[in-house]
Design a protein around this motif. Structure first.
Motif, PDB file in Angstrom:
ATOM      1  N   MET A   1      17.511   8.984  13.708  1.00 41.68           N
ATOM      2  CA  MET A   1      16.383   9.032  12.770  1.00 41.68           C
ATOM      3  C   MET A   1      15.553   7.769  12.941  1.00 41.68           C
ATOM      4  O   MET A   1      16.039   6.668  12.718  1.00 41.68           O
ATOM      5  CB  MET A   1      16.938   9.114  11.342  1.00 41.68           C
ATOM      6  N   LYS A   2      14.330   7.963  13.401  1.00 41.70           N
ATOM      7  CA  LYS A   2      13.486   6.794  13.632  1.00 41.70           C
ATOM      8  C   LYS A   2      12.097   7.025  13.066  1.00 41.70           C
ATOM      9  O   LYS A   2      11.549   8.132  13.152  1.00 41.70           O
ATOM     10  CB  LYS A   2      13.361   6.531  15.137  1.00 41.70           C
ATOM     11  N   PHE A   3      11.556   5.981  12.505  1.00 45.50           N
ATOM     12  CA  PHE A   3      10.165   6.056  12.062  1.00 45.50           C
ATOM     13  C   PHE A   3       9.523   4.694  12.250  1.00 45.50           C
ATOM     14  O   PHE A   3      10.057   3.665  11.828  1.00 45.50           O
ATOM     15  CB  PHE A   3      10.070   6.465  10.591  1.00 45.50           C
ATOM     16  N   LYS A   4       8.372   4.705  12.905  1.00 42.24           N
ATOM     17  CA  LYS A   4       7.665   3.461  13.146  1.00 42.24           C
ATOM     18  C   LYS A   4       6.186   3.798  13.260  1.00 42.24           C
ATOM     19  O   LYS A   4       5.818   4.765  13.931  1.00 42.24           O
ATOM     20  CB  LYS A   4       8.162   2.846  14.455  1.00 42.24           C
ATOM     21  N   ALA A   5       5.348   3.032  12.592  1.00 44.60           N
ATOM     22  CA  ALA A   5       3.910   3.304  12.680  1.00 44.60           C
ATOM     23  C   ALA A   5       3.152   2.055  12.280  1.00 44.60           C
ATOM     24  O   ALA A   5       3.720   1.137  11.683  1.00 44.60           O
ATOM     25  CB  ALA A   5       3.527   4.461  11.766  1.00 44.60           C
ATOM     26  N   PHE A   6       1.872   2.045  12.650  1.00 50.39           N
ATOM     27  CA  PHE A   6       1.015   0.940  12.226  1.00 50.39           C
ATOM     28  C   PHE A   6       0.045   1.445  11.171  1.00 50.39           C
ATOM     29  O   PHE A   6      -0.640   2.443  11.386  1.00 50.39           O
ATOM     30  CB  PHE A   6       0.236   0.380  13.420  1.00 50.39           C
ATOM     31  N   LEU A   7       0.015   0.754  10.063  1.00 50.80           N
ATOM     32  CA  LEU A   7      -0.936   1.130   9.014  1.00 50.80           C
ATOM     33  C   LEU A   7      -2.333   0.690   9.452  1.00 50.80           C
ATOM     34  O   LEU A   7      -2.527  -0.449   9.855  1.00 50.80           O
ATOM     35  CB  LEU A   7      -0.580   0.416   7.710  1.00 50.80           C
ATOM     36  N   THR A   8      -3.289   1.591   9.360  1.00 49.36           N
ATOM     37  CA  THR A   8      -4.658   1.223   9.711  1.00 49.36           C
ATOM     38  C   THR A   8      -5.309   0.504   8.533  1.00 49.36           C
ATOM     39  O   THR A   8      -4.806   0.545   7.409  1.00 49.36           O
ATOM     40  CB  THR A   8      -5.502   2.459  10.036  1.00 49.36           C
ATOM     41  N   GLU A   9      -6.458  -0.079   8.798  1.00 54.72           N
ATOM     42  CA  GLU A   9      -7.178  -0.765   7.723  1.00 54.72           C
ATOM     43  C   GLU A   9      -7.548   0.233   6.629  1.00 54.72           C
ATOM     44  O   GLU A   9      -7.401  -0.020   5.437  1.00 54.72           O
ATOM     45  CB  GLU A   9      -8.425  -1.400   8.321  1.00 54.72           C
ATOM     46  N   ASN A  10      -8.027   1.381   7.087  1.00 51.17           N
ATOM     47  CA  ASN A  10      -8.382   2.434   6.147  1.00 51.17           C
ATOM     48  C   ASN A  10      -7.157   2.889   5.355  1.00 51.17           C
ATOM     49  O   ASN A  10      -7.213   3.094   4.136  1.00 51.17           O
ATOM     50  CB  ASN A  10      -9.003   3.598   6.928  1.00 51.17           C
ATOM     51  N   GLY A  11      -6.037   3.000   6.046  1.00 51.43           N
ATOM     52  CA  GLY A  11      -4.801   3.418   5.408  1.00 51.43           C
ATOM     53  C   GLY A  11      -4.357   2.428   4.345  1.00 51.43           C
ATOM     54  O   GLY A  11      -3.936   2.810   3.248  1.00 51.43           O
ATOM     55  N   VAL A  12      -4.463   1.149   4.691  1.00 51.10           N
ATOM     56  CA  VAL A  12      -4.085   0.108   3.734  1.00 51.10           C
ATOM     57  C   VAL A  12      -4.974   0.205   2.492  1.00 51.10           C
ATOM     58  O   VAL A  12      -4.504   0.164   1.357  1.00 51.10           O
ATOM     59  CB  VAL A  12      -4.216  -1.290   4.383  1.00 51.10           C
ATOM     60  N   ASN A  13      -6.284   0.381   2.723  1.00 49.54           N
ATOM     61  CA  ASN A  13      -7.215   0.491   1.601  1.00 49.54           C
ATOM     62  C   ASN A  13      -6.908   1.681   0.716  1.00 49.54           C
ATOM     63  O   ASN A  13      -6.900   1.578  -0.509  1.00 49.54           O
ATOM     64  CB  ASN A  13      -8.653   0.630   2.118  1.00 49.54           C
ATOM     65  N   LEU A  14      -6.677   2.809   1.375  1.00 48.51           N
ATOM     66  CA  LEU A  14      -6.366   4.028   0.618  1.00 48.51           C
ATOM     67  C   LEU A  14      -5.137   3.824  -0.252  1.00 48.51           C
ATOM     68  O   LEU A  14      -5.123   4.183  -1.426  1.00 48.51           O
ATOM     69  CB  LEU A  14      -6.096   5.174   1.588  1.00 48.51           C
ATOM     70  N   LEU A  15      -4.105   3.248   0.328  1.00 50.62           N
ATOM     71  CA  LEU A  15      -2.856   3.087  -0.408  1.00 50.62           C
ATOM     72  C   LEU A  15      -2.971   1.997  -1.464  1.00 50.62           C
ATOM     73  O   LEU A  15      -2.688   2.211  -2.633  1.00 50.62           O
ATOM     74  CB  LEU A  15      -1.707   2.758   0.551  1.00 50.62           C
ATOM     75  N   GLU A  16      -3.415   0.832  -1.035  1.00 54.31           N
ATOM     76  CA  GLU A  16      -3.367  -0.321  -1.929  1.00 54.31           C
ATOM     77  C   GLU A  16      -4.322  -0.173  -3.107  1.00 54.31           C
ATOM     78  O   GLU A  16      -3.965  -0.407  -4.248  1.00 54.31           O
ATOM     79  CB  GLU A  16      -3.716  -1.593  -1.153  1.00 54.31           C
ATOM     80  N   LYS A  17      -5.559   0.220  -2.821  1.00 59.39           N
ATOM     81  CA  LYS A  17      -6.567   0.198  -3.872  1.00 59.39           C
ATOM     82  C   LYS A  17      -6.652   1.504  -4.642  1.00 59.39           C
ATOM     83  O   LYS A  17      -7.171   1.534  -5.745  1.00 59.39           O
ATOM     84  CB  LYS A  17      -7.938  -0.098  -3.252  1.00 59.39           C
ATOM     85  N   ARG A  18      -6.173   2.588  -4.036  1.00 63.22           N
ATOM     86  CA  ARG A  18      -6.420   3.873  -4.682  1.00 63.22           C
ATOM     87  C   ARG A  18      -5.150   4.654  -5.003  1.00 63.22           C
ATOM     88  O   ARG A  18      -4.849   4.906  -6.166  1.00 63.22           O
ATOM     89  CB  ARG A  18      -7.364   4.695  -3.803  1.00 63.22           C
ATOM     90  N   PHE A  19      -4.424   5.026  -3.989  1.00 63.94           N
ATOM     91  CA  PHE A  19      -3.349   5.981  -4.264  1.00 63.94           C
ATOM     92  C   PHE A  19      -2.122   5.373  -4.931  1.00 63.94           C
ATOM     93  O   PHE A  19      -1.572   5.958  -5.862  1.00 63.94           O
ATOM     94  CB  PHE A  19      -2.962   6.731  -2.983  1.00 63.94           C
ATOM     95  N   LEU A  20      -1.699   4.191  -4.476  1.00 68.67           N
ATOM     96  CA  LEU A  20      -0.485   3.648  -5.094  1.00 68.67           C
ATOM     97  C   LEU A  20      -0.691   3.337  -6.572  1.00 68.67           C
ATOM     98  O   LEU A  20       0.175   3.653  -7.380  1.00 68.67           O
ATOM     99  CB  LEU A  20       0.022   2.434  -4.303  1.00 68.67           C
ATOM    100  N   PRO A  21      -1.847   2.751  -6.976  1.00 65.26           N
ATOM    101  CA  PRO A  21      -2.040   2.561  -8.420  1.00 65.26           C
ATOM    102  C   PRO A  21      -1.999   3.876  -9.188  1.00 65.26           C
ATOM    103  O   PRO A  21      -1.459   3.939 -10.302  1.00 65.26           O
ATOM    104  CB  PRO A  21      -3.434   1.923  -8.515  1.00 65.26           C
ATOM    105  N   ALA A  22      -2.572   4.939  -8.611  1.00 65.62           N
ATOM    106  CA  ALA A  22      -2.567   6.232  -9.304  1.00 65.62           C
ATOM    107  C   ALA A  22      -1.159   6.814  -9.342  1.00 65.62           C
ATOM    108  O   ALA A  22      -0.698   7.281 -10.389  1.00 65.62           O
ATOM    109  CB  ALA A  22      -3.519   7.205  -8.606  1.00 65.62           C
ATOM    110  N   LEU A  23      -0.468   6.763  -8.205  1.00 61.33           N
ATOM    111  CA  LEU A  23       0.861   7.369  -8.142  1.00 61.33           C
ATOM    112  C   LEU A  23       1.863   6.608  -8.999  1.00 61.33           C
ATOM    113  O   LEU A  23       2.805   7.184  -9.540  1.00 61.33           O
ATOM    114  CB  LEU A  23       1.341   7.430  -6.684  1.00 61.33           C
ATOM    115  N   ASP A  24       1.629   5.319  -9.128  1.00 62.61           N
ATOM    116  CA  ASP A  24       2.506   4.498  -9.969  1.00 62.61           C
ATOM    117  C   ASP A  24       2.517   5.025 -11.409  1.00 62.61           C
ATOM    118  O   ASP A  24       3.510   4.913 -12.117  1.00 62.61           O
ATOM    119  CB  ASP A  24       2.015   3.048  -9.922  1.00 62.61           C
TER     120      ASP A  24
END
Lengths: 319, 325
Positions: free
Chosen positions: A1-24
């Motif tokens: 079982m392996k998982f490895k990826a690079f978060l893009t700038e857009n991805g970081v923005n989506l998660l940090e500023k938008r989705f994680l606060p909402a999902l929290d």
């Protein structure tokens, strides 16, 4: 079982500023479900009573160089604490901006690892964030649950498939903030909220107790799916009467949900959706809210991002 | 269905002001209030243990429209204060920050209800039903949207007020003083520590008011008239008087004083009447919302001050260690 990826700038923005606060707001712990093409944040899909939320991203929306493999058709799922994840992403962002000449140069790698934590005899699974700064690298380990077994993944996938049914009629809520403001105040009045949605584009939310009835009605909303013209003879009736008549006519459905759940679903506006639609699932199985995201600068749906919630129905109502 | 018109139809454009005024007399979660309607306005009365009574006067001047149907006698109904306040609160939601809202209040409705309607623009409805058999309908329109909020609160047949709070002056010279509301609240909050009962002493020489708490310890707060006229704004007393009041009742008079009262730097007037009955009066602004309405207020037009009067009556403690007359 392996998982490895690079978060893009857009991805970081989506998660940090938008989705994680909402999902929290949906709940402290969620399931992170990774497949060959998608990353999903799932709340309450396996345990029945809470508000279910499904946030799904195509891998390109978040990641570069996405590599996943498992013996279970390259599917990996585990439970993760959203606030810890949020903290890790946030501090990674600050490291990037602090050291680098731009976040693109400082790639943020995330991978699944097993490590032996101090004072432990058993290795534990972690989601590791590795941030390369100017001259340093910062590694953050976010503890996760033991990855799901094959049976558990199948169970999760089944639950996910079941959570995809679309209401026949969806109405667009014009102003989420305003509705949230109203519902937040309604919370002081009662616990159970009646929600009626009609094919005419009416949305009625109402609290009724033995002592008080308070409600709000929005009319002539944009309807997606089955629609009908509101009968002219109903025009001058009260909101409650019109709603009751529409239900009798089979043009509307009504369900009862927890005010708290409804308020939570409105918290999703933190993810900055462009539109929100409420609808009642067939047979009044649940109240569904679907958020729509546009491709930035356009009115076209961004199909790489989706978010919807299902609110458990407390009383089958008049479906 | 009554064939005559309602006893009352009125409109309020500052829901928050009304909420503030009503909150000022909300000293606990569950409180039954009696609302009395008349051609002069609306009075809401709450009381506790026959020792404390509070009244909120919403005079007709506070309403942008007040049509009293001239019912015989003054119509009265009972309602849960908490429910009424929470419900009104849902109507004070800013409508996208664009406009203030206007509530229409009607009494009684088709089923002898009290109706509150809250309008923003065109055709939205908030409805409150108060059964037994009074209903509030609040109608409110939200911008150009076809949206409405409605509520119905059930009312009860009011109980008779158990204690007659006839307030009579203690003598020819009134025993009263006016103090900054903020200072009064602060003093009463501080007196929580000593405990159960607070003595209020007025004396003419030197002109001063003393709050004295005795219990777990002693705490004495003096307001000297000549020392700080900013704090103690007015003072009238021709002889020394002293009465004790239960702390919890005294606290109720300031515990929920609206922040607007403090912000506006208002004063509260305290008067001691015959038998030591204490009257505490606050003024709460129910001014038009501060957002200017170019179409309503022409330049230079000063809106008359719109104030809700709030009165508390507190009975003194029976045990008389009081120096009186």
């Amino acid at each position: 079982m392996k998982f490895k990826a690079f978060l893009t700038e857009n991805g970081v923005n989506l998660l940090e500023k938008r989705f994680l606060p909402a999902l929290d707001k949906m709940g402290k712990v969620c399931h992170l479900y990774l497949t060959r093409d998608h990353t999903m944040f799932l709340h309450n899909l396996l345990n029945g009573d809470g508000i279910q939320s499904v946030a799904q991203f195509r891998k390109e929306a978040l990641f570069d160089d996405y590599r996943i493999s498992s013996q279970n058709e390259d599917r990996i799922a585990f439970a993760i604490d959203i606030s810890l994840l949020q903290r890790a992403v946030r501090s990674s962002v600050s490291i990037c901006t602090e050291f680098g000449s731009g976040p693109t140069h400082n790639r943020l790698q995330i991978k699944l690892v097993k490590k032996l934590p101090p004072n432990c005899t058993q290795p534990m699974p972690f989601l590791t964030f590795e941030t390369k700064g100017y001259k340093s690298a910062v590694i953050q380990d976010v503890p996760i649950s033991k990855p799901f077994s094959r049976a558990q993944v199948i169970e999760l996938q089944t639950a996910l498939d079941m959570a995809q049914d679309l209401p026949q009629t969806l109405v667009q809520v014009p102003d989420l903030n305003q509705l949230q403001n109203f519902v937040d105040r309604l919370k002081h009045v009662g616990d159970l909220l009646n929600v009626s949605i009609s094919k005419y584009g009416d949305l009625l939310v109402q609290i009724s107790t033995t002592l008080i009835t308070v409600g709000a009605e929005f009319q002539k909303l944009l309807v997606i799916g089955e629609q009908a013209d509101a009968p002219a003879e109903d025009r001058n009736l009260s909101a409650q009467t019109r709603s009751a008549r529409a239900i009798l006519r089979g043009d509307a459905q009504s369900v009862q949900v927890s005010v708290k759940h409804f308020a939570k679903s409105l918290q999703c506006h933190l993810a900055k959706p462009d539109c929100a639609f409420y609808g009642i699932a067939p047979q009044g199985a649940c109240l569904t809210v679907i958020f729509q995201f546009f491709i930035p600068g356009s009115r076209q749906t961004d199909k790489s991002i989706s978010l919807h919630c299902r609110l458990p129905v407390l009383d089958p109502g008049s479906s | 269905m009554s064939t005559e018109g309602p006893d009352l139809v009125c409109e309020v454009d500052n829901v928050q002001g009304i909420v503030d005024a009503l909150t000022a007399v909300r000293w606990k979660r569950q409180q039954d209030a009696v609302v009395e309607l008349s051609e002069h306005g609306m009075v809401l009365i709450v009381e506790e243990s026959s020792c404390l009574q509070a009244k909120v006067y919403l005079q007709r001047e506070l309403f942008i429209k007040y049509e009293y149907g001239g019912a015989q006698g003054r119509p009265r109904f009972g309602v849960s204060l908490g429910l009424l306040v929470n419900c009104l609160n849902t109507f004070s939601v800013p409508a996208g920050g664009r406009s203030s809202s206007t509530i229409e209040i009607r009494y009684p409705g088709p089923d002898m209800q009290l109706l509150l309607n809250l309008y923003l623009f065109a055709n939205s409805i908030i409805q409150i039903e108060i059964r037994c058999y009074i209903v509030f309908y609040i109608l409110r329109s939200v911008d150009s949207l076809d949206a409405c909020i409605y509520a119905e609160i059930r009312t009860r047949i009011p109980e008779t007020i158990s204690w007659d709070y006839n307030f009579e002056p203690a003598g020819t010279t009134p025993l009263s003083f006016t103090v900054k509301s903020a200072a009064l609240k602060e003093a009463i909050d501080d007196l929580e520590w000593p405990g159960s009962s607070v003595q209020i002493i007025l004396q003419p020489d030197p002109p001063s008011v003393t709050f004295k708490g005795e219990g777990h310890g002693d705490l004495q707060i003096d307001f000297m008239y000549y020392v700080n006229t900013d704090l103690l704004i007015a003072f009238s007393c021709d002889r020394q008087v002293s009465y004790r009041y239960k702390y919890k009742f005294l606290q109720a008079t300031t515990s929920n004083i609206p922040s607007s009262v403090i912000r506006d730097n208002r004063g509260s007037k305290l008067t001691i009447g015959r038998g030591g009955m204490l009257k505490v009066q606050h003024l709460v602004s129910v001014a038009r919302p501060s957002i200017p309405h170019p179409h309503v207020d022409s330049a230079g037009y000063q809106q008359p001050s719109r104030i809700a009067y709030i009165e508390f009556f507190v009975k003194p403690e029976e045990d008389e260690s009081t120096i009186n007359d």
